[in-house]
Scaffold this motif. Structure first.
Motif, PDB file in Angstrom:
ATOM      1  N   LEU A  70     123.700   5.525  48.556  1.00  0.00           N
ATOM      2  CA  LEU A  70     125.150   5.824  48.132  1.00  0.00           C
ATOM      3  C   LEU A  70     125.571   4.859  47.139  1.00  0.00           C
ATOM      4  CD1 LEU A  70     126.373   6.010  51.955  1.00  0.00           C
ATOM      5  CD2 LEU A  70     126.562   7.979  50.282  1.00  0.00           C
ATOM      6  N   ALA A  71     125.428   3.752  46.923  1.00  0.00           N
ATOM      7  CA  ALA A  71     125.859   2.826  45.995  1.00  0.00           C
ATOM      8  C   ALA A  71     125.279   3.435  44.721  1.00  0.00           C
ATOM      9  CB  ALA A  71     125.258   1.424  46.216  1.00  0.00           C
ATOM     10  N   ALA A  72     123.861   3.710  44.672  1.00  0.00           N
ATOM     11  CA  ALA A  72     123.306   4.208  43.302  1.00  0.00           C
ATOM     12  C   ALA A  72     123.952   5.377  43.024  1.00  0.00           C
ATOM     13  CB  ALA A  72     121.647   4.293  43.794  1.00  0.00           C
ATOM     14  N   GLY A  73     124.126   6.409  43.814  1.00  0.00           N
ATOM     15  CA  GLY A  73     124.866   7.581  43.400  1.00  0.00           C
ATOM     16  C   GLY A  73     126.220   7.570  42.874  1.00  0.00           C
ATOM     17  N   SER A  74     127.128   6.668  43.567  1.00  0.00           N
ATOM     18  CA  SER A  74     128.415   6.259  42.976  1.00  0.00           C
ATOM     19  C   SER A  74     128.617   5.527  41.954  1.00  0.00           C
ATOM     20  CB  SER A  74     128.926   5.260  43.937  1.00  0.00           C
ATOM     21  OG  SER A  74     129.185   6.027  45.239  1.00  0.00           O
ATOM     22  N   ALA A  75     127.341   4.820  41.453  1.00  0.00           N
ATOM     23  CA  ALA A  75     127.610   4.097  40.222  1.00  0.00           C
ATOM     24  C   ALA A  75     127.111   5.163  39.128  1.00  0.00           C
ATOM     25  CB  ALA A  75     126.484   2.950  40.176  1.00  0.00           C
ATOM     26  N   LEU A  96     120.847   6.677  32.246  1.00  0.00           N
ATOM     27  CA  LEU A  96     119.423   6.803  31.677  1.00  0.00           C
ATOM     28  C   LEU A  96     118.501   6.028  32.389  1.00  0.00           C
ATOM     29  CD1 LEU A  96     119.929   7.098  27.637  1.00  0.00           C
ATOM     30  CD2 LEU A  96     119.741   9.026  29.399  1.00  0.00           C
ATOM     31  N   GLY A  97     119.085   4.683  32.445  1.00  0.00           N
ATOM     32  CA  GLY A  97     118.148   3.795  33.416  1.00  0.00           C
ATOM     33  C   GLY A  97     117.990   4.191  34.902  1.00  0.00           C
ATOM     34  N   ALA A  98     118.914   5.161  35.492  1.00  0.00           N
ATOM     35  CA  ALA A  98     118.759   5.445  36.712  1.00  0.00           C
ATOM     36  C   ALA A  98     118.427   6.848  37.083  1.00  0.00           C
ATOM     37  CB  ALA A  98     120.250   5.143  37.220  1.00  0.00           C
ATOM     38  N   THR A  99     117.885   7.396  35.963  1.00  0.00           N
ATOM     39  CA  THR A  99     117.142   8.890  36.420  1.00  0.00           C
ATOM     40  C   THR A  99     115.832   8.871  36.101  1.00  0.00           C
ATOM     41  OG1 THR A  99     117.886   9.210  33.704  1.00  0.00           O
ATOM     42  CG2 THR A  99     119.515   9.936  35.537  1.00  0.00           C
ATOM     43  N   THR A 100     115.383  10.198  36.610  1.00  0.00           N
ATOM     44  CA  THR A 100     113.831  10.446  36.460  1.00  0.00           C
ATOM     45  C   THR A 100     113.631  11.939  36.106  1.00  0.00           C
ATOM     46  OG1 THR A 100     111.601   9.970  37.354  1.00  0.00           O
ATOM     47  CG2 THR A 100     113.568  10.698  38.863  1.00  0.00           C
ATOM     48  N   ILE A 168     123.756  15.614  44.465  1.00  0.00           N
ATOM     49  CA  ILE A 168     123.092  14.563  43.805  1.00  0.00           C
ATOM     50  C   ILE A 168     121.746  14.401  44.432  1.00  0.00           C
ATOM     51  CG2 ILE A 168     122.732  12.620  42.397  1.00  0.00           C
ATOM     52  CD1 ILE A 168     125.746  12.158  43.209  1.00  0.00           C
ATOM     53  N   ASP A 169     120.523  14.516  43.824  1.00  0.00           N
ATOM     54  CA  ASP A 169     119.158  14.225  44.554  1.00  0.00           C
ATOM     55  C   ASP A 169     118.643  12.885  44.017  1.00  0.00           C
ATOM     56  OD1 ASP A 169     119.269  16.926  45.830  1.00  0.00           O
ATOM     57  OD2 ASP A 169     118.424  17.729  44.162  1.00  0.00           O
ATOM     58  N   TRP A 177     116.576   3.658  43.788  1.00  0.00           N
ATOM     59  CA  TRP A 177     116.902   4.915  43.765  1.00  0.00           C
ATOM     60  C   TRP A 177     117.598   5.415  42.567  1.00  0.00           C
ATOM     61  CZ3 TRP A 177     116.196   7.538  48.167  1.00  0.00           C
ATOM     62  CH2 TRP A 177     115.974   6.835  49.253  1.00  0.00           C
ATOM     63  N   ARG A 178     116.891   6.399  42.161  1.00  0.00           N
ATOM     64  CA  ARG A 178     116.884   6.927  40.819  1.00  0.00           C
ATOM     65  C   ARG A 178     117.215   8.508  41.303  1.00  0.00           C
ATOM     66  NH1 ARG A 178     114.678   4.112  36.569  1.00  0.00           N
ATOM     67  NH2 ARG A 178     113.251   2.228  37.332  1.00  0.00           N
ATOM     68  N   VAL A 179     118.099   9.136  40.231  1.00  0.00           N
ATOM     69  CA  VAL A 179     118.858  10.483  40.356  1.00  0.00           C
ATOM     70  C   VAL A 179     117.599  11.574  39.828  1.00  0.00           C
ATOM     71  CG1 VAL A 179     120.234  12.056  39.679  1.00  0.00           C
ATOM     72  CG2 VAL A 179     121.136   9.696  40.116  1.00  0.00           C
ATOM     73  N   SER A 180     117.305  12.496  40.351  1.00  0.00           N
ATOM     74  CA  SER A 180     116.272  13.389  40.131  1.00  0.00           C
ATOM     75  C   SER A 180     116.749  14.566  39.969  1.00  0.00           C
ATOM     76  CB  SER A 180     114.908  13.488  40.841  1.00  0.00           C
ATOM     77  OG  SER A 180     115.430  13.823  42.283  1.00  0.00           O
TER      78      SER A 180
END
Length: 215
Positions: A70-75, A96-100, A168-169, A177-180
């Protein structure tokens, strides 16, 4: 005539039932059975206690994963929908640093649009008003979020406030945790920053929500 002193009566103690060899054997047998039963009960308690400890640890790990996702998605959402002088630096680290996967490639191209918005001195601030877990399965989590954005990303428009919903996945890779995947929820398009009204010199990148790549 000589008098004889009266004899003192002596009280007889009740010695209780006589302890025989048979009684000793019965008592020893009962004690052995009792101790054996206690040992079995202690063994069962030890196994049950260990299982409960494992379940508590698993529940705590599951809850920690939920909070971290939840924290990663909010940020990610807050940074993605914010435009100001510091947007480019935050975009590189928090987006960019939080996606894959394909999300990283799409948002790398979308950075060119953000550069034009920053150069035009347009501003937009965003907050995540609501966010929750839709599904959670090991290292994969899907979130549903409501984002409220204030400002403008079009020079010809007046500043205003809008709300949007997004799915968001996220996947946990190397402990982070990275956004895919990312897309509109319930048919509502996310309030992604739009390109300036003036036509750019080169074609604008395709926004993430307009990409044909399925989630």
């Amino acid at each position: 005539m000589t008098k004889t002193a009266p004899k003192k009566s002596v009280a007889r103690r009740d010695r209780g039932p006589e302890v025989t060899r048979g009684r000793l054997i019965a008592a020893a047998t009962a004690a052995a059975l009792l101790l054996g039963g206690s040992g079995s009960a202690l063994g069962v308690f030890a196994v049950t206690s260990a299982q409960a400890t494992d379940r508590v640890a698993a529940a705590e790990a599951w809850a920690t994963d939920r909070v971290d996702a939840l924290a990663a998605g909010s940020a990610f959402l807050t940074t993605m929908f914010t435009v100001d002088d510091g947007s480019l630096q935050r975009w590189d680290s928090a987006v960019l640093g939080a996606t894959t996967d394909s999300m990283h490639d799409q948002l790398t191209r979308w950075r060119a649009v953000l550069e034009k918005l920053v150069a035009a001195h347009l501003e937009m601030s965003s907050t995540v008003k609501e966010i929750g877990v839709v599904t959670q399965d090991g290292d994969a989590v899907t979130l549903l979020a409501v984002i409220e954005s204030t400002g403008r990303t079009d020079p010809a428009a007046d500043p205003g406030t809008s709300s949007s919903a997004a799915l968001i996945d996220l996947r946990r890779l190397d402990g982070r945790w990275r956004v895919s995947g990312y897309g509109p929820a319930a048919g509502l398009p996310p309030a992604a920053p739009a390109a300036p009204a003036a036509a750019p010199e080169s074609p604008a990148p395709v926004p993430p929500e307009a990409a044909e790549t399925p989630r």
